[in-house]
Scaffold this active site. Structure first.
Site, PDB file in Angstrom:
ATOM      1  N   LYS A 229      28.310  15.412  22.574  1.00 17.52           N
ATOM      2  CA  LYS A 229      28.434  15.685  24.012  1.00 17.52           C
ATOM      3  C   LYS A 229      28.242  17.177  24.291  1.00 17.52           C
ATOM      4  O   LYS A 229      28.246  17.987  23.364  1.00 17.52           O
ATOM      5  CB  LYS A 229      29.815  15.229  24.488  1.00 17.52           C
TER       6      LYS A 229
ATOM      7  N   TYR B  89      31.751  49.426  32.705  1.00 21.85           N
ATOM      8  CA  TYR B  89      32.410  49.216  33.998  1.00 21.85           C
ATOM      9  C   TYR B  89      33.909  49.500  33.891  1.00 21.85           C
ATOM     10  O   TYR B  89      34.556  49.102  32.922  1.00 21.85           O
ATOM     11  CB  TYR B  89      32.253  47.762  34.434  1.00 21.85           C
TER      12      TYR B  89
END
Ligand SMILES: *Cc1c(COP(=O)(O)O)cnc(C)c1O
Length: 374
Positions: free
Chosen positions: A49, A269
């Site tokens: 999956k 940042y």
């Protein structure tokens, strides 16, 4: 996502590289199959999956089939349909069940729905009646997860009215383990009792119980069909012991640039890292858009050979910065390992405060995915 650039092109070379060791994947499946049989289990399938746990279903499913795997589990109907296109005629179970309207397509494609409650069962029974033929399915009985599956009341109703199964060819009754990676846990003990009750109630029905970790729980959780996923891809099914699986996923990214910064300068940042000495910074072409959790900024290492290079500053969308002050040989173009044989997905996930499952299934579409040659 389709490849944006031709494999082998200069543009492709500049992307982060996800190498998949398909020989190790096959070896892991055989290892799980052998362990399950040693405990008295019969057959071992594979969970593919979420695009084969992020690795790429189109790569892993055929390799597993070649290794001898005959039973595949996916979560959603579109995954089931995609897999049946890849491997026609293969036994496929769809864990989230069959949405109304898709019954005929499931049957045409040999996709077995997992019936997660009596309402699902009733709808599948009606479908079988219309087909005038028994239609194969799995029945999920909940033994402690409280997500999907028949609850206790539904289980008792079915036990007392077995005709509710008329027309349904029940391949397996299945249940799912809550804490299989913690063998001594209270939940596992409780589920042992509930699994015993399930066996007693449906003595003729084949059972499917263990996930990856469940395969290592021994005879109580051995069954007719195990459903491992994570361990196939190299994840550790036995956290209290050394990882018995071979690494499958190797992830590296190129250094785009090297720069020297002075003491007191900041990186990235929010200026979350400040140089306490003159420093060399390597900027890598990989970021959170590639599934690298942003919370790993200032909290993990990447590798050049066996040297551990600290990730400094925040991880940005497409870039990650490393302190390479003590590794002067690293130059633009050097490939830095994010995941390798020495440091796998469990260790990286630990640093991020998550599990390797989430890391793997977050792997972005931007990688150059190649089969690792040995
Ligand atoms: C995902 C899943 C599996 C596979 O579990 P792993 O822990 O990855 O081995 C098995 N059964 C069910 C119901 C699942 O949802």
């Amino acid at each position: 996502m389709a490849d944006l650039v031709a494999p082998g092109s200069v543009a492709a070379e500049a992307r982060p590289l996800l190498e998949i060791d398909l020989a190790a994947l096959a070896a892991n499946w055989r290892r799980l199959d052998a362990t399950h049989r040693d405990s008295g289990g019969l057959v071992t399938g594979a969970a593919v999956k979420a695009n084969g746990y992020g690795v790429g279903m189109a790569l892993v499913a055929p390799s597993l089939a070649e290794a001898g795997c005959r039973h595949f589990f996916v979560a959603t109907p579109d995954e089931a349909i995609a897999l049946s296109d890849l491997l026609p005629e293969t036994w496929i179970a769809c864990l989230n069940g069959c949405p109304a309207g898709l019954e005929a397509e499931f049957t045409a494609r040999s996709i077995r729905p997992v019936l997660n409650g009596l309402a699902d069962l009733a709808r599948w029974r009606d479908h079988a009646r219309r087909q005038e033929a028994p239609c194969p399915a799995l029945l999920h009985v909940d033994t402690g997860m409280s997500r999907l599956g028949l609850d206790d009341a539904e289980f008792r109703r079915l036990r007392d009215s077995p005709d509710l199964l008329d027309g349904v060819a029940l391949d397996y009754a299945m249940t799912h383990l809550v804490s299989a990676e913690s063998p001594g846990s209270e939940e596992t003990a409780r589920q042992r009792d509930r699994v015993a009750a399930l066996r007693a109630a449906f003595p003729q029905t084949k059972l499917s119980i263990a996930n990856s970790s469940g395969i290592f729980l021994g005879a109580d959780m051995a069954s007719d069909l195990a459903r491992p996923g994570y361990a196939l891809y190299g994840g550790d099914p036995t956290p209290a012991q050394p990882n018995p699986m071979r690494p499958v996923v190797f992830l590296s990214a190129p250094v785009l640039q090297i720069r020297d910064i002075g003491e007191g300068e900041t990186v990235g940042y929010g200026a979350t890292w400040r140089a306490s000495r003159p420093s060399r910074i390597a900027t890598l072409g990989i970021g959170y858009a590639d599934g690298l959790p942003r919370c790993l900024g200032n909290r993990t290492v990447m590798l050049a050979g066996d040297r551990r290079l600290p990730v400094i500053g925040r991880i940005s969308m497409d870039l990650t910065t490393l302190d390479v002050t003590d590794a002067p040989d690293i130059v633009p173009g050097t490939r830095i390992d994010v995941l390798n044989a020495a440091r796998g997905v469990d260790a990286l996930a630990d640093d991020a405060g998550t599990i390797g499952y989430e890391l793997l299934t977050s792997l972005g579409p931007r990688y150059r995915r190649v089969v690792k040659s040995v």
